[in-house]
Design an enzyme around this catalytic site. Structure first.
Site, PDB file in Angstrom:
ATOM      1  N   SER A 199       0.846  -1.182   0.000  1.00  0.00           N
ATOM      2  CA  SER A 199       0.000   0.000   0.000  1.00  0.00           C
ATOM      3  C   SER A 199       0.884   1.235   0.000  1.00  0.00           C
ATOM      4  CB  SER A 199      -0.896   0.019   1.240  1.00  0.00           C
ATOM      5  OG  SER A 199      -1.576   1.257   1.367  1.00  0.00           O
TER       6      SER A 199
ATOM      7  N   TYR B 215      -1.724  -1.206  10.713  1.00  0.00           N
ATOM      8  CA  TYR B 215      -1.791  -1.567   9.292  1.00  0.00           C
ATOM      9  C   TYR B 215      -0.664  -0.908   8.511  1.00  0.00           C
ATOM     10  CZ  TYR B 215      -3.399  -1.968   4.489  1.00  0.00           C
ATOM     11  OH  TYR B 215      -3.463  -2.217   3.149  1.00  0.00           O
TER      12      TYR B 215
END
Length: 253
Positions: free
Chosen positions: A148, A171
């Site tokens: 990401s 995350y």
């Protein structure tokens, strides 16, 4: 016929990546933590006329499951051409009012880190280690780690970054760790035919995002691009076409 294993492929970006690679002539091992869900996904693809697909049970957090998947796939093929480490979780909880609970650096319990890292970091490491021998038998082996742009330390330090305000220590740090794993893996395989890259699909409308974001078809296309790159293609890089649509897609670590 080239072969690919995609973890977490019974739905979302993994499922669409399986569909697009089947359309390009691959034999797909559709990895699913829950075998029943994997079998249903495989049947859906077969109903579309995409028959070269097999569901494989693989829980990336469980070494016995990973090794069993390696044994099963190894009994059918000698070579794995592509590994897409797609399985991942956010670890974000939802409160009683349906709001996401922030993953703050001060208040988040260590157990949340352990759970997310087990899937997002240790998972790709387990799977890659288990399947590296089959990948080495390929003439053009490719490893794609789903990352990401939010794992970029550079971007998340820049107030002009589109998601600068979207912090979440667990995350985000798990993807930063996966990025470093990718750098090291690519370095170790630098004098081989391997191409190893981390790729962000961008903000995509899946269960992971509460069905918010862009199309899964575009996201999967971004992923499989790096499963298909030639020997003159990049390795050891991080790509996000959503964040950097300049044609290269490369973004800073």
């Amino acid at each position: 016929m080239k072969t690919v294993l995609i973890t977490g492929a019974n739905k979302g970006i993994g499922f669409e990546s399986a569909r697009q690679l089947l359309q390009k002539g691959f034999h797909v091992f559709l990895g699913s933590r829950n075998l029943s869900n994997g079998l249903k996904a495989a049947e859906q693809l077969k109903a579309e006329g995409l028959t070269h697909v097999e569901a494989v049970q693989i829980d990336v957090t469980n070494l016995d499951s990973v090794n069993a998947a390696r044994k099963e796939i190894g009994s059918k093929v000698r070579t794995l051409d592509v590994l897409i480490n797609n399985a991942g979780i956010s670890g974000i909880d939802i409160d009683s009012e349906g709001h996401m609970v922030p993953q703050t650096a001060i208040d988040t319990d260590i157990s949340v880190y352990q759970k997310v890292y087990d899937t997002n970091v240790y998972g790709p490491a387990r799977v890659t280690k288990a399947f590296i021998d089959l990948l080495k038998n390929s003439l053009e082996p490719r490893i794609v780690n789903l990352s990401s742009s939010q794992g970029s330390l550079t971007l998340h330090s820049d107030p002009n970054y589109i998601y600068y305000q979207v912090k979440g220590v667990v995350y985000l740090s798990s993807k930063a760790a996966l990025n470093m794993y990718t750098v090291n893996l690519a370095y170790e395989l630098r004098d081989t035919a391997f191409k190893v890259n981390a790729v962000s699909p961008g903000f995509t409308a899946t269960d992971f995002t509460g069905k918010n974001g862009g199309s899964v078809e575009v996201a999967a296309k971004r992923i499989i691009k790096y499963a298909l790159i030639g020997q003159d293609g990049p390795t050891g890089k991080l790509f996000c076409e959503e964040t950097n649509p300049d044609g290269t897609g490369e973004i800073p670590w």
